[in-house]
Scaffold this motif. Structure first.
Motif, PDB file in Angstrom:
ATOM      1  N   VAL A  77       0.838  -1.207   0.000  1.00  0.00           N
ATOM      2  CA  VAL A  77       0.000   0.000   0.000  1.00  0.00           C
ATOM      3  C   VAL A  77       0.870   1.253   0.000  1.00  0.00           C
ATOM      4  O   VAL A  77       0.556   2.250  -0.644  1.00  0.00           O
ATOM      5  CB  VAL A  77      -1.017   0.003   1.172  1.00  0.00           C
ATOM      6  N   ASP A  78       1.989   1.190   0.701  1.00  0.00           N
ATOM      7  CA  ASP A  78       2.891   2.341   0.768  1.00  0.00           C
ATOM      8  C   ASP A  78       3.425   2.694  -0.618  1.00  0.00           C
ATOM      9  O   ASP A  78       3.458   3.865  -1.010  1.00  0.00           O
ATOM     10  CB  ASP A  78       4.051   2.018   1.723  1.00  0.00           C
ATOM     11  N   SER A  79       3.817   1.666  -1.377  1.00  0.00           N
ATOM     12  CA  SER A  79       4.376   1.945  -2.711  1.00  0.00           C
ATOM     13  C   SER A  79       3.315   2.490  -3.662  1.00  0.00           C
ATOM     14  O   SER A  79       3.597   3.380  -4.473  1.00  0.00           O
ATOM     15  CB  SER A  79       5.046   0.695  -3.292  1.00  0.00           C
ATOM     16  N   VAL A  80       2.076   1.996  -3.570  1.00  0.00           N
ATOM     17  CA  VAL A  80       1.013   2.505  -4.440  1.00  0.00           C
ATOM     18  C   VAL A  80       0.704   3.955  -4.088  1.00  0.00           C
ATOM     19  O   VAL A  80       0.592   4.813  -4.972  1.00  0.00           O
ATOM     20  CB  VAL A  80      -0.263   1.636  -4.349  1.00  0.00           C
ATOM     21  N   LEU A  81       0.577   4.243  -2.803  1.00  0.00           N
ATOM     22  CA  LEU A  81       0.230   5.611  -2.394  1.00  0.00           C
ATOM     23  C   LEU A  81       1.346   6.610  -2.693  1.00  0.00           C
ATOM     24  O   LEU A  81       1.086   7.805  -2.814  1.00  0.00           O
ATOM     25  CB  LEU A  81      -0.151   5.649  -0.909  1.00  0.00           C
ATOM     26  N   LYS A  82       2.574   6.141  -2.824  1.00  0.00           N
ATOM     27  CA  LYS A  82       3.679   7.049  -3.162  1.00  0.00           C
ATOM     28  C   LYS A  82       3.862   7.194  -4.680  1.00  0.00           C
ATOM     29  O   LYS A  82       4.658   8.019  -5.121  1.00  0.00           O
ATOM     30  CB  LYS A  82       4.978   6.548  -2.526  1.00  0.00           C
ATOM     31  N   ALA A  85      -8.643   1.706  -4.231  1.00  0.00           N
ATOM     32  CA  ALA A  85      -8.610   0.240  -4.331  1.00  0.00           C
ATOM     33  C   ALA A  85      -7.436  -0.333  -3.538  1.00  0.00           C
ATOM     34  O   ALA A  85      -7.585  -1.341  -2.823  1.00  0.00           O
ATOM     35  CB  ALA A  85      -8.522  -0.180  -5.795  1.00  0.00           C
ATOM     36  N   ALA A  86      -6.276   0.306  -3.652  1.00  0.00           N
ATOM     37  CA  ALA A  86      -5.090  -0.177  -2.918  1.00  0.00           C
ATOM     38  C   ALA A  86      -5.329  -0.128  -1.414  1.00  0.00           C
ATOM     39  O   ALA A  86      -4.974  -1.061  -0.686  1.00  0.00           O
ATOM     40  CB  ALA A  86      -3.871   0.662  -3.293  1.00  0.00           C
ATOM     41  N   PHE A  87      -5.944   0.967  -0.939  1.00  0.00           N
ATOM     42  CA  PHE A  87      -6.215   1.079   0.492  1.00  0.00           C
ATOM     43  C   PHE A  87      -7.227   0.031   0.942  1.00  0.00           C
ATOM     44  O   PHE A  87      -7.072  -0.565   2.017  1.00  0.00           O
ATOM     45  CB  PHE A  87      -6.704   2.480   0.866  1.00  0.00           C
ATOM     46  N   GLU A  88      -8.267  -0.211   0.158  1.00  0.00           N
ATOM     47  CA  GLU A  88      -9.288  -1.193   0.547  1.00  0.00           C
ATOM     48  C   GLU A  88      -8.693  -2.601   0.624  1.00  0.00           C
ATOM     49  O   GLU A  88      -9.021  -3.373   1.524  1.00  0.00           O
ATOM     50  CB  GLU A  88     -10.478  -1.150  -0.422  1.00  0.00           C
ATOM     51  N   ILE A  89      -7.818  -2.920  -0.323  1.00  0.00           N
ATOM     52  CA  ILE A  89      -7.136  -4.226  -0.282  1.00  0.00           C
ATOM     53  C   ILE A  89      -6.265  -4.297   0.975  1.00  0.00           C
ATOM     54  O   ILE A  89      -6.275  -5.300   1.698  1.00  0.00           O
ATOM     55  CB  ILE A  89      -6.300  -4.453  -1.557  1.00  0.00           C
ATOM     56  N   TYR A  90      -5.520  -3.218   1.229  1.00  0.00           N
ATOM     57  CA  TYR A  90      -4.668  -3.161   2.420  1.00  0.00           C
ATOM     58  C   TYR A  90      -5.502  -3.342   3.685  1.00  0.00           C
ATOM     59  O   TYR A  90      -5.140  -4.131   4.569  1.00  0.00           O
ATOM     60  CB  TYR A  90      -3.918  -1.824   2.464  1.00  0.00           C
ATOM     61  N   ARG A  91      -6.611  -2.626   3.783  1.00  0.00           N
ATOM     62  CA  ARG A  91      -7.427  -2.679   4.996  1.00  0.00           C
ATOM     63  C   ARG A  91      -7.982  -4.092   5.216  1.00  0.00           C
ATOM     64  O   ARG A  91      -7.979  -4.592   6.345  1.00  0.00           O
ATOM     65  CB  ARG A  91      -8.570  -1.670   4.931  1.00  0.00           C
ATOM     66  N   ALA A  92      -8.445  -4.733   4.150  1.00  0.00           N
ATOM     67  CA  ALA A  92      -8.965  -6.101   4.287  1.00  0.00           C
ATOM     68  C   ALA A  92      -7.861  -7.053   4.756  1.00  0.00           C
ATOM     69  O   ALA A  92      -8.084  -7.894   5.637  1.00  0.00           O
ATOM     70  CB  ALA A  92      -9.546  -6.576   2.960  1.00  0.00           C
ATOM     71  N   GLN A 114      -1.738   1.909  12.102  1.00  0.00           N
ATOM     72  CA  GLN A 114      -1.271   2.025  10.722  1.00  0.00           C
ATOM     73  C   GLN A 114      -2.443   2.159   9.748  1.00  0.00           C
ATOM     74  O   GLN A 114      -2.322   2.856   8.741  1.00  0.00           O
ATOM     75  CB  GLN A 114      -0.390   0.826  10.362  1.00  0.00           C
ATOM     76  N   VAL A 115      -3.559   1.523  10.052  1.00  0.00           N
ATOM     77  CA  VAL A 115      -4.737   1.635   9.184  1.00  0.00           C
ATOM     78  C   VAL A 115      -5.191   3.095   9.130  1.00  0.00           C
ATOM     79  O   VAL A 115      -5.479   3.631   8.051  1.00  0.00           O
ATOM     80  CB  VAL A 115      -5.887   0.723   9.675  1.00  0.00           C
ATOM     81  N   GLY A 116      -5.235   3.760  10.281  1.00  0.00           N
ATOM     82  CA  GLY A 116      -5.625   5.175  10.315  1.00  0.00           C
ATOM     83  C   GLY A 116      -4.665   6.050   9.538  1.00  0.00           C
ATOM     84  O   GLY A 116      -5.076   6.972   8.818  1.00  0.00           O
ATOM     85  N   PHE A 117      -3.385   5.766   9.650  1.00  0.00           N
ATOM     86  CA  PHE A 117      -2.396   6.552   8.917  1.00  0.00           C
ATOM     87  C   PHE A 117      -2.580   6.392   7.409  1.00  0.00           C
ATOM     88  O   PHE A 117      -2.623   7.379   6.663  1.00  0.00           O
ATOM     89  CB  PHE A 117      -0.974   6.155   9.311  1.00  0.00           C
ATOM     90  N   TYR A 118      -2.692   5.145   6.949  1.00  0.00           N
ATOM     91  CA  TYR A 118      -2.810   4.931   5.499  1.00  0.00           C
ATOM     92  C   TYR A 118      -4.150   5.421   4.948  1.00  0.00           C
ATOM     93  O   TYR A 118      -4.223   5.823   3.793  1.00  0.00           O
ATOM     94  CB  TYR A 118      -2.539   3.466   5.145  1.00  0.00           C
ATOM     95  N   ARG A 119      -5.192   5.413   5.757  1.00  0.00           N
ATOM     96  CA  ARG A 119      -6.469   5.996   5.316  1.00  0.00           C
ATOM     97  C   ARG A 119      -6.287   7.489   5.046  1.00  0.00           C
ATOM     98  O   ARG A 119      -6.688   8.003   3.992  1.00  0.00           O
ATOM     99  CB  ARG A 119      -7.547   5.794   6.395  1.00  0.00           C
ATOM    100  N   ASP A 120      -5.616   8.192   5.967  1.00  0.00           N
ATOM    101  CA  ASP A 120      -5.395   9.626   5.771  1.00  0.00           C
ATOM    102  C   ASP A 120      -4.389   9.897   4.651  1.00  0.00           C
ATOM    103  O   ASP A 120      -4.497  10.902   3.935  1.00  0.00           O
ATOM    104  CB  ASP A 120      -4.930  10.269   7.084  1.00  0.00           C
ATOM    105  N   PHE A 121      -3.419   9.026   4.484  1.00  0.00           N
ATOM    106  CA  PHE A 121      -2.470   9.153   3.388  1.00  0.00           C
ATOM    107  C   PHE A 121      -3.217   9.031   2.050  1.00  0.00           C
ATOM    108  O   PHE A 121      -3.025   9.827   1.123  1.00  0.00           O
ATOM    109  CB  PHE A 121      -1.409   8.063   3.526  1.00  0.00           C
ATOM    110  N   LYS A 122      -4.114   8.038   1.959  1.00  0.00           N
ATOM    111  CA  LYS A 122      -4.922   7.844   0.747  1.00  0.00           C
ATOM    112  C   LYS A 122      -5.770   9.077   0.463  1.00  0.00           C
ATOM    113  O   LYS A 122      -5.819   9.569  -0.667  1.00  0.00           O
ATOM    114  CB  LYS A 122      -5.810   6.607   0.916  1.00  0.00           C
ATOM    115  N   ASN A 123      -6.442   9.608   1.492  1.00  0.00           N
ATOM    116  CA  ASN A 123      -7.295  10.788   1.307  1.00  0.00           C
ATOM    117  C   ASN A 123      -6.487  12.001   0.844  1.00  0.00           C
ATOM    118  O   ASN A 123      -6.943  12.766  -0.020  1.00  0.00           O
ATOM    119  CB  ASN A 123      -8.046  11.116   2.601  1.00  0.00           C
ATOM    120  N   ALA A 124      -5.282  12.156   1.384  1.00  0.00           N
ATOM    121  CA  ALA A 124      -4.429  13.275   0.964  1.00  0.00           C
ATOM    122  C   ALA A 124      -3.991  13.117  -0.492  1.00  0.00           C
ATOM    123  O   ALA A 124      -3.932  14.095  -1.241  1.00  0.00           O
ATOM    124  CB  ALA A 124      -3.209  13.377   1.878  1.00  0.00           C
TER     125      ALA A 124
END
Length: 196
Positions: free
Chosen positions: A76-81, A91-98, A130-140
Motif C-alpha cells: 500500500v505504501d508503494s502505491v500511495l507514493k 482500491a489499494a487502500f481497501e485491499i490493504y485494509r482487508a 497504521q490503518v488510520g495513517f494509510y487511510r489519511d495518506f490515501k485521502n491526501a
C-alpha cells in the motif's frame, strides 16, 4: 649514639612480618566467609530469564505473521507514493485494509505467553494505528495526486512507531540475554513493520 644490636633488629623484623602475615590471613578468611559458595558438582547455574518452549513457539509464529504484515504495508505504501488515479489509491487502500483486518485476526489468535502480553499488545496497537495513517495518506493523495503529503507529524504514525519501539524494549527487558539470531530476526521485522 650506639647502633641497635643486630639481634634486636632481627627481632623487630620478625614481629613486623608476623603482624603482616596475621593481617593477610585475617583478610583472606574474611573474604572467604563473605564469598558465595561454589556451585555443587554436576549442577549448572541457570542464566537470566530463560525462554520457555511456549515463548519460543510464540516468537516463531509472530515472525511469520509479521512477514505478511510487512508485505501488506509495503504494497500500500508503494502505491500511495506512486502517481496514480483516485480509484487506484482507493482500491489499494481497501485491499490493504482487508488484509490488515486478517492480519489483526491472526494476531489475536496467537497463544501469547503471559509475560509477553504487553509486547504483543503494543504490536497490535501499532498495526491498528497504521490503518488510520494509510487511510489519511490515501485521502491526501486523492485531494492532490501531484504532490506527496508531509505526514511525518501524523498522530497514528508517531504512536505506531512508539508502540513498535516499546514492544522491542519490553522484549529486551524480558530477556536480558537473548540468542543473537533470534534477537536479530525479531528486531529486523519490527523495524520493517514500522512505517518510519
Amino acid at each position: 649514639a650506639a647502633a641497635p644490636a643486630p639481634a634486636s633488629l632481627a627481632e623487630r623484623r620478625r614481629r613486623l612480618l608476623t603482624v603482616l602475615l596475621v593481617a593477610s590471613l585475617a583478610a583472606l578468611a574474611f573474604t572467604f566467609v563473605l564469598a558465595p559458595p561454589p556451585p555443587r558438582s554436576g549442577k549448572t547455574v541457570a542464566g537470566p530469564s530463560p525462554m520457555t518452549t511456549a515463548e519460543r513457539r510464540y516468537f516463531a509464529e509472530l515472525t511469520v505473521l509479521l512477514d505478511d504484515g510487512i508485505a501488506n504495508r509495503r504494497r500500500v505504501d508503494s502505491v500511495l507514493k506512486s502517481e496514480a488515479s483516485a480509484e487506484v489509491y482507493t482500491a489499494a487502500f481497501e485491499i490493504y485494509r482487508a488484509r490488515q483486518d486478517g492480519f489483526l485476526r491472526r494476531l489475536d489468535a496467537l497463544s501469547v505467553p503471559p509475560r509477553l502480553k504487553p509486547a504483543h499488545d503494543a504490536i497490535r496497537r501499532a498495526a491498528e494505528r497504521q490503518v488510520g495513517f494509510y487511510r489519511d495518506f490515501k485521502n491526501a493523495r486523492i485531494r492532490d495526486p501531484r504532490d506527496l503529503p508531509n505526514l511525518l507529524g501524523h498522530p497514528d504514525l508517531r504512536e505506531s512507531d512508539y508502540d513498535l519501539h516499546r514492544a522491542w524494549d519490553l522484549i529486551r527487558e524480558t530477556y536480558p540475554v537473548l540468542d543473537p539470531r533470534m534477537a536479530e530476526a525479531i528486531e529486523r521485522r519490527l523495524c520493517s513493520f514500522d512505517i518510519v
